[in-house]
Every structure is written in structure tokens, then in C-alpha cells.
Scaffold this motif. Structure first.
Motif, short mmCIF file in Angstrom:
data_model
loop_
_atom_site.label_atom_id
_atom_site.label_comp_id
_atom_site.label_asym_id
_atom_site.label_seq_id
_atom_site.Cartn_x
_atom_site.Cartn_y
_atom_site.Cartn_z
N VAL A 84 1.27 -5.56 5.88
CA VAL A 84 1.15 -6.22 4.58
C VAL A 84 0.37 -5.31 3.64
O VAL A 84 -0.66 -4.74 4.02
CB VAL A 84 0.42 -7.58 4.73
N THR A 85 0.86 -5.16 2.43
CA THR A 85 0.22 -4.25 1.47
C THR A 85 -0.43 -4.97 0.29
O THR A 85 -1.27 -4.38 -0.40
CB THR A 85 1.25 -3.24 0.92
N ARG A 86 -0.04 -6.25 0.08
CA ARG A 86 -0.60 -6.94 -1.09
C ARG A 86 -0.55 -8.44 -0.89
O ARG A 86 0.38 -8.97 -0.28
CB ARG A 86 0.19 -6.56 -2.35
N ILE A 87 -1.58 -9.12 -1.38
CA ILE A 87 -1.63 -10.58 -1.40
C ILE A 87 -1.59 -11.03 -2.85
O ILE A 87 -2.39 -10.57 -3.67
CB ILE A 87 -2.91 -11.11 -0.74
N ASP A 88 -0.65 -11.91 -3.18
CA ASP A 88 -0.59 -12.52 -4.51
C ASP A 88 -1.09 -13.95 -4.37
O ASP A 88 -0.35 -14.85 -3.96
CB ASP A 88 0.85 -12.49 -5.04
N ARG A 89 -2.35 -14.16 -4.67
CA ARG A 89 -2.96 -15.47 -4.46
C ARG A 89 -2.35 -16.53 -5.38
O ARG A 89 -2.20 -17.69 -4.97
CB ARG A 89 -4.46 -15.39 -4.68
N ALA A 90 -2.00 -16.15 -6.59
CA ALA A 90 -1.43 -17.13 -7.53
C ALA A 90 -0.06 -17.62 -7.06
O ALA A 90 0.24 -18.81 -7.14
CB ALA A 90 -1.33 -16.51 -8.93
N ALA A 91 0.75 -16.70 -6.56
CA ALA A 91 2.10 -17.06 -6.10
C ALA A 91 2.13 -17.52 -4.66
O ALA A 91 3.16 -17.98 -4.17
CB ALA A 91 3.03 -15.86 -6.28
N HIS A 92 1.01 -17.41 -3.95
CA HIS A 92 0.95 -17.74 -2.51
C HIS A 92 1.98 -16.93 -1.72
O HIS A 92 2.72 -17.46 -0.90
CB HIS A 92 1.16 -19.23 -2.29
#
Length: 409
Positions: A84-92
Motif C-alpha cells: 500500500v502506498t497511500r491512504i485516502d482518509r476522506a474517501a476511505h
């Protein structure tokens, strides 16, 4: 607090991640559970890597927490080999290195850590190995022919466990520790001296207070260069000098990081939909009265279970008393509590003459930690004494004619 619905996504293919997934199913979570791992292997146990797996006494599949058929039966999906390279907290959502995206309702960061490299010239040569993954050990084992020379940098658990295995396999083993004694960060001088003697008696060339300045050789390392100008001939090198927690994903997602991913007593980050467990976490310890990051399989497993319980709405604080263990030769070292800051040491048995004994660490008259060597029954009782922060007369504690169980309230 209501229990989580929908998809729980777990980043990390170690014991913390696997325990979280299994506990979620045990507690009745009926949504999707995914584990995403950076390595191509199924979630596996790391402690045997420097012991049974390095020795060739267990197979790769025996390291797995669950076989593929069991994962499928439990309805736990595993996606390995692409980090995993990125977490988008807003988009879950999370994004993987191949561009694919996965959605979550609850996210668990069980990212663990990576072996700390040695920052000296020549450390990037192909016969210098770290020891943290299955792939690392497979590379090391390819060099393990009797008579070969290996230099192990680091006199902690990993270095000493590897030394015990490799000297038994017929290799000429040299251990290089920069501090004045082995295990200096975790135990008292008496226990350090005991293990130094055991390793030397087994044929290990163990040197303390030495600094590695670099590695010399053309295509591969042929010599270890020490800061005093001396050199050690070697055929390969194993580096075991600690761990760096994998916090980059959390930090880039805007989560608090301070010597680990900061979580509360319920294993939650500041984002109520993101939890963390294992070696990567900096968590509050009621036992220690402060925040701590623990590199311990017991912590990884129990904190993973705690994360699952809280995702399911249990609201149960994580309250483990830290404990650790190490197998070297026929000896089992078991430790409970954190001994730093002790003001009195009580020996139960004599490490200078025996191969089994216990050590108790007291502060202000109370037992804060204990080490036992090949005394499993006493270790179980020591765990209770430490958990209770018990007050015991030191003279009675040292008296082996008194069974330890008589001192436990």
C-alpha cells in the motif's frame, strides 16, 4: 459504541494483522475482511526466523499463521506482494503500488517494522544480510555451509539467536557488539555475562565494545573493518541491530507519529475509523505509566486482538504487561516487565554456576520486572508478581528453599 459493519481492511501480513482478522471473525464480524501484505507470503510468524527456520527445522509453510485453505474457510482475503502506498482518509480508500484501490469502513495499520541497516561503507554488498523476513533468511541459509565464516553485527536477541543456530551448523561465528556487554538494553550485567559465557563456550568469537567502521572487499565483503584499525576475515555478514517502525503511511495520511503510530488505550488513532497494532504503535501503558513502543510478538498478537474487540464495539482498553522471550541453544530466556530504573536486584539461583536461574528487579521495594532462564514455572509466577507490582521480602525471594508460589499472594 456500535460494532463495525462493512469492510475491515488490515495493512500488514504479520502476526498483529493476522490476529486482528481471526479475532474479528471469532467475534462475529460478518463483513468483508482483507489483509494486504507487502511480501508475497501468507501472514507468518517472525520469531522462528532467527531460530527454527534459520536452522532448517521448520518449513516456510509451517511459519504461516493460517494456510490458504483456512483463510478461505474463514472468509479472510489476502492480497500479498504489492504494498500500500497511500491512504485516502476522506474517501476511505487505500492505493497499492500497482494503482489498484481498495475501500474500507475500518482500517487497521499493522505495518510492523523493518530491519535497521548498518550505515557504514560496504553495507550494500550482496553478502551483507539483514534478518527480518523469510526472503532474508533464505538468502542467509544459502551461505550456511560448515566451515564458512560469518560475522554477526549486534549482540541483541536476533544476533545471539542467529549465532546459536549458525555455530551449531558448523560455521565459524564472530559476534560484534558495540556496547560493553550483550543484551545491555534489556537485562542486567549478570544475565549478560551468563549469555556471553554460554556463547563463548559454544565456540562463538564474541567481542563487545567494538565498532564496525566498514566492510572491505571487491564484489563481496571479505573483511570487516573495525574502528581500531583491525580487520576480521569473513565469508558473509548478518546485521541485527534493531528495527525501524513502518510509520510512513500513517504520517503521510496526517496521523500522529511519535516513535510509532500514536494510538489511544483502545488502539485507535486520532481518526476514529483507523486503528493500529503491533511493533509500529506508540501506545499508552497503564502498567508503565507512560507511552511505549514494544517490539514483541506477544504485544503484536494481543494488541491485534484488542483492536478487533474495539472495532466490534467492546470499548476494552489494552492493558498488557510486557513480556518477551528468546531461545538460545537449550536455554529459554523469558522476561516480564521493563527493568530500566530498578534500584535493587535479587538473584534466585546463581548465573555464574547454573544454567537455570531467575532475576528480579525491584524499585522502591516493589517488583517491576523479572528474567528467568529455563525456569518456565517460575516465569509464570513471576508474571503474576510483576503484574501485581508485588512487595516481597528480598531475602525470601532469593531463598530457593522457599517455593516461589508461596510468595505469590
Amino acid at each position: 459504541m456500535t460494532q463495525a459493519k462493512g469492510t475491515v481492511l488490515i495493512i500488514g501480513g504479520g502476526q498483529a494483522g493476522a490476529e486482528t482478522a481471526v479475532e474479528l471473525r471469532k467475534l462475529g464480524h460478518d463483513g468483508r475482511i482483507l489483509i494486504v501484505g507487502e511480501e508475497p507470503f501468507l501472514p507468518y510468524k517472525r520469531p522462528p526466523l532467527s531460530k527454527a527456520y534459520l536452522a532448517g527445522d521448520c518449513t516456510e509453510t509451517q511459519l504461516y499463521m493460517m494456510q490458504a485453505a483456512n483463510l478461505e474457510k474463514a472468509g479472510i482475503e489476502y492480497h500479498g506482494g504489492v504494498p500500500v502506498t497511500r491512504i485516502d482518509r476522506a474517501a476511505h480508500t487505500v492505493e497499492r503500488a500497482d494503482g489498484t484501490q481498495l475501500r474500507y469502513d475500518k482500517l487497521v495499520l499493522a505495518t510492523g517494522g523493518r530491519a535497521r541497516p548498518l550505515p557504514v561503507p560496504g553495507a550494500d554488498k550482496p553478502n551483507v544480510f539483514l534478518l527480518r523476513t523469510i526472503a532474508d533468511v533464505q538468502k542467509i541459509r544459502a551461505h550456511c555451509q560448515p566451515g564458512k565464516r560469518v560475522a554477526i553485527v549486534g549482540g541483541g536477541f536476533i544476533g545471539l539467536e542467529a549465532a546459536a543456530v549458525l555455530v551449531k551448523k558448523g560455521l565459524a561465528v564472530t559476534v560484534l557488539e558495540g556496547l560493553p556487554r550483550v543484551l545491555a538494553r534489556v537485562t542486567c550485567p549478570q544475565v549478560s555475562a551468563f549469555f556471553e559465557r554460554v556463547h563463548r563456550q559454544a565456540g562463538v568469537d564474541l567481542r563487545t565494545g567494538v565498532q564496525v567502521a566498514g566492510f572491505d572487499g571487491d564484489a563481496e565483503v571479505k573483511r570487516v573493518c573495525l574502528s581500531d584499525g583491525s580487520t576480521i576475515e569473513t565469508d558473509f555478514v548478518v546485521v541485527g541491530i534493531g528495527l525501524i517502525p513502518n510509520t510512513e503511511l500513517a504520517a503521510s495520511a496526517g496521523l500522529a507519529v511519535d516513535n510509532g503510530i500514536v494510538v489511544d488505550e483502545y488502539t485507535r488513532t486520532a481518526d476514529p475509523d483507523i486503528y493500529a497494532a503491533g511493533d509500529c504503535t506508540h501506545h499508552p501503558s497503564r502498567f508503565l505509566g507512560r507511552y511505549v513502543r514494544l517490539e514483541s510478538v506477544q504485544n503484536a498478537m494481543e494488541q491485534g486482538r484488542a483492536a478487533a474487540r474495539n472495532i466490534m464495539g467492546r470499548q476494552e482498553p489494552y492493558q498488557m504487561v510486557p513480556w518477551f522471550w528468546s531461545d538460545q541453544y537449550d536455554l529459554k530466556l523469558q522476561m516480564v516487565g521493563i527493568s530500566s530504573g530498578y534500584d535493587q536486584l535479587v538473584l534466585r539461583g546463581d548465573p555464574a554456576t547454573q544454567r537455570h536461574f531467575a532475576v528480579f528487579y525491584l524499585k522502591n521495594g516493589r517488583i517491576i520486572a523479572a528474567d528467568t532462564v529455563s525456569r518456565p514455572q517460575e516465569f509464570m509466577l513471576a508474571k503474576k508478581l510483576v503484574a501485581e507490582n508485588a512487595t516481597v521480602d528480598p531475602a525470601r525471594l532469593a531463598d530457593e528453599t522457599l517455593p516461589l508460589k508461596t510468595l505469590v499472594g
